[in-house]
Scaffold this active site. Sequence first.
Site, PDB file in Angstrom:
ATOM      1  N   SER A  63       0.898  -1.153   0.037  1.00  0.00           N
ATOM      2  CA  SER A  63       0.037  -0.017   0.119  1.00  0.00           C
ATOM      3  C   SER A  63       0.988   1.081   0.167  1.00  0.00           C
ATOM      4  CB  SER A  63      -1.083  -0.009   1.234  1.00  0.00           C
ATOM      5  OG  SER A  63      -1.930  -0.925   0.865  1.00  0.00           O
ATOM      6  N   LYS A  66       0.365   3.225  -3.060  1.00  0.00           N
ATOM      7  CA  LYS A  66      -0.974   4.057  -3.221  1.00  0.00           C
ATOM      8  C   LYS A  66      -0.390   5.747  -3.221  1.00  0.00           C
ATOM      9  CE  LYS A  66      -3.859   0.873  -0.852  1.00  0.00           C
ATOM     10  NZ  LYS A  66      -4.623   0.582   0.481  1.00  0.00           N
ATOM     11  N   TYR A 188      -4.040  -2.470  -9.887  1.00  0.00           N
ATOM     12  CA  TYR A 188      -4.044  -2.188  -8.358  1.00  0.00           C
ATOM     13  C   TYR A 188      -2.934  -3.222  -7.925  1.00  0.00           C
ATOM     14  CZ  TYR A 188      -4.883  -2.315  -3.516  1.00  0.00           C
ATOM     15  OH  TYR A 188      -5.080  -2.200  -2.104  1.00  0.00           O
TER      16      TYR A 188
END
Length: 304
Positions: A63, A66, A188
Amino acid sequence: MQYQEILNIIEAETLNRSNTGRVASYIPELAKIDADKLGMHLYCINSGHYGFGDENERFSIQSISKVFSLTLAMSLLDDELFKRVDVEPSGDPFNSLIQLEYENGIPRNPLINAGALVIADTLVSILKNPQEEFLNFIHVITGDTTIDINSKVFDSEKKHSYRNASLLNLMKSFGNIKNDLETVLDLYIYQCSIEMSCKELATAFMIYANAGKILSNDVQIIPSGKVKRINAIMQTCGFYDEAGEFSFRVGLPGKSGVGGGIAAIHPGHYAVTVWSPPLNPKGNSKLGMYALERLTTLTGFSIF
């Protein structure tokens, strides 16, 4: 500031500290990582690189990616991006479906899974080859073209992506996903599967400490005004439902990943990263949180 002396103290303290965290297991490939891995790297604007331990070993950034996808999207779009994703702390787990249902498919912020999926959807709409162009962005801000994804992590994450697929379907039902669900999900997972070392991550995060410029060549990657907004989102939203705790204990904008990495910055001073795979119940590196708390305590300054 004697950063290497301070990092040496932190290394000794963390090695002698009991680590009750657990390595992420919901992505099976991550469960194979040695729980004893520990590295830390600090890149100072004025005096260069400092570090210890496994600082040069690459790991799945998960993450932390991100922040990079948000940066890329904000470099291509203006405020229209934030009509589809908010900038408020979530106060809920990073993969919550309940909050998304209550708020009509608009994710709370770009650093939880739903928000990052909207950002991925945006990049799919804008970029011709989103995966290739995302990786190229990482190459530009690090100056290292050898950085790549871990295909085993990608495959493992793809096979266990039911929750993220549910988030996408729910947002699609509200009209907040514009592209093919599988294409968005693949981008993603691709970004989460990128492997970087602590030193490479600190180099990449230097643009957030250095007003949007690459320190080594002074190239402006993103306007300083947008960097201010990204740093603000990291400060309030970078640690899921533990963002307040990180601000309280560490006092720096940053972002964590379930691969055990944490990247943080002190604007105008340094970028710092730490990697220790065992996570606390909130999904953040247990020793990583401690190491960064000790850094701001021993140096005597944070952003507050």
